[in-house]
Design a protein around this motif. Structure first.
Motif, PDB file in Angstrom:
ATOM      1  N   ASP A  22       0.842  -1.195   0.000  1.00 56.50           N
ATOM      2  CA  ASP A  22       0.000   0.000   0.000  1.00 56.50           C
ATOM      3  C   ASP A  22       0.876   1.243   0.000  1.00 56.50           C
ATOM      4  O   ASP A  22       1.979   1.232   0.575  1.00 56.50           O
ATOM      5  CB  ASP A  22      -0.905   0.013   1.226  1.00 56.50           C
ATOM      6  CG  ASP A  22      -1.987  -1.061   1.174  1.00 56.50           C
ATOM      7  OD1 ASP A  22      -2.275  -1.584   0.081  1.00 56.50           O
ATOM      8  OD2 ASP A  22      -2.543  -1.369   2.247  1.00 56.50           O
ATOM      9  N   ASN A  47       2.272   2.216   3.295  1.00 59.47           N
ATOM     10  CA  ASN A  47       3.012   1.201   4.050  1.00 59.47           C
ATOM     11  C   ASN A  47       4.502   1.285   3.709  1.00 59.47           C
ATOM     12  O   ASN A  47       5.068   0.421   3.043  1.00 59.47           O
ATOM     13  CB  ASN A  47       2.450  -0.191   3.756  1.00 59.47           C
ATOM     14  CG  ASN A  47       2.975  -1.239   4.702  1.00 59.47           C
ATOM     15  OD1 ASN A  47       3.950  -1.016   5.427  1.00 59.47           O
ATOM     16  ND2 ASN A  47       2.345  -2.395   4.702  1.00 59.47           N
ATOM     17  N   ARG A  89      -3.382   3.135  -5.454  1.00 61.59           N
ATOM     18  CA  ARG A  89      -3.497   2.344  -4.234  1.00 61.59           C
ATOM     19  C   ARG A  89      -2.182   1.756  -3.733  1.00 61.59           C
ATOM     20  O   ARG A  89      -1.931   1.729  -2.527  1.00 61.59           O
ATOM     21  CB  ARG A  89      -4.491   1.208  -4.506  1.00 61.59           C
ATOM     22  CG  ARG A  89      -5.052   0.506  -3.321  1.00 61.59           C
ATOM     23  CD  ARG A  89      -6.125  -0.512  -3.697  1.00 61.59           C
ATOM     24  NE  ARG A  89      -5.678  -1.550  -4.613  1.00 61.59           N
ATOM     25  CZ  ARG A  89      -4.977  -2.629  -4.260  1.00 61.59           C
ATOM     26  NH1 ARG A  89      -4.650  -2.813  -3.014  1.00 61.59           N
ATOM     27  NH2 ARG A  89      -4.626  -3.520  -5.151  1.00 61.59           N
ATOM     28  N   VAL A  90      -1.335   1.249  -4.637  1.00 64.57           N
ATOM     29  CA  VAL A  90      -0.140   0.518  -4.213  1.00 64.57           C
ATOM     30  C   VAL A  90       1.097   0.898  -5.017  1.00 64.57           C
ATOM     31  O   VAL A  90       1.003   1.411  -6.128  1.00 64.57           O
ATOM     32  CB  VAL A  90      -0.331  -1.020  -4.321  1.00 64.57           C
ATOM     33  CG1 VAL A  90      -1.444  -1.520  -3.425  1.00 64.57           C
ATOM     34  CG2 VAL A  90      -0.570  -1.449  -5.740  1.00 64.57           C
TER      35      VAL A  90
END
Length: 166
Positions: A131, A134, A154-155
């Motif tokens: 993510d 993250n 999103r990632v």
């Protein structure tokens, strides 16, 4: 199949019975689970492993592994492949640790071992994602030798291509 051993960890290949216990959060008497294990990601990974076993059979080395500390054999997370190598011979990896052991280098140590296994088994490379927020997981992949390959809303995506075998 044998465990993958690193300096501090044992990556224990899951059996279907062990994966079912993780999904059900119901340890057997001999299971040694740290507080907080299994986490949501461990349950999802075990469920994916079981679904893959039903659909495609035993994944062999390209399955799921429980991350255990060697010193006490306690499970602290999970790591594994999302299936066998794809048409380009790339594998996709995923991992997670319980919060109480994060920040100690365990994830990068486990991921390096998993990537070495993939390379030794003939994979051309590996892919992973984290993510956007993250950053810790992004750093884990970088520490294990994976490189940033792009992102979407999103990632962030990471990959590593293994050198050709001689």
């Amino acid at each position: 199949m044998d465990e993958l051993l690193t300096e501090r960890l044992a990556l224990h290949p899951l059996t279907p019975d062990e994966a079912e216990r993780i999904v059900g959060m119901a340890p057997a008497p001999g299971d040694r689970w740290a507080e907080g294990y299994p986490a949501e990601g461990d349950i999802a990974g075990a469920r994916g492993f079981l679904n893959g076993c039903v659909t495609h059979g035993d994944p062999g080395v390209f399955g799921a592994y429980e991350i255990r500390r060697r010193v006490d054999r306690v499970a602290i997370g999970g790591i594994g492949f999302h299936g066998p190598p794809d048409g380009r011979r790339f594998v996709t990896v995923g991992y997670g640790l319980i919060p109480g052991v994060r920040g100690q280098g365990y994830a990068a140590e486990a991921l390096r071992a998993l990537l070495a296994l993939a390379r030794d088994q003939g994979a051309a490379g590996a892919k992973g994602d984290a993510d956007l927020g993250n950053v810790a997981s992004q750093r884990v992949m970088e520490a294990a030798g994976m490189r940033y390959a792009g992102e979407d809303e999103r990632v962030r995506y990471y990959l590593v291509a293994f050198p050709p075998r001689t």
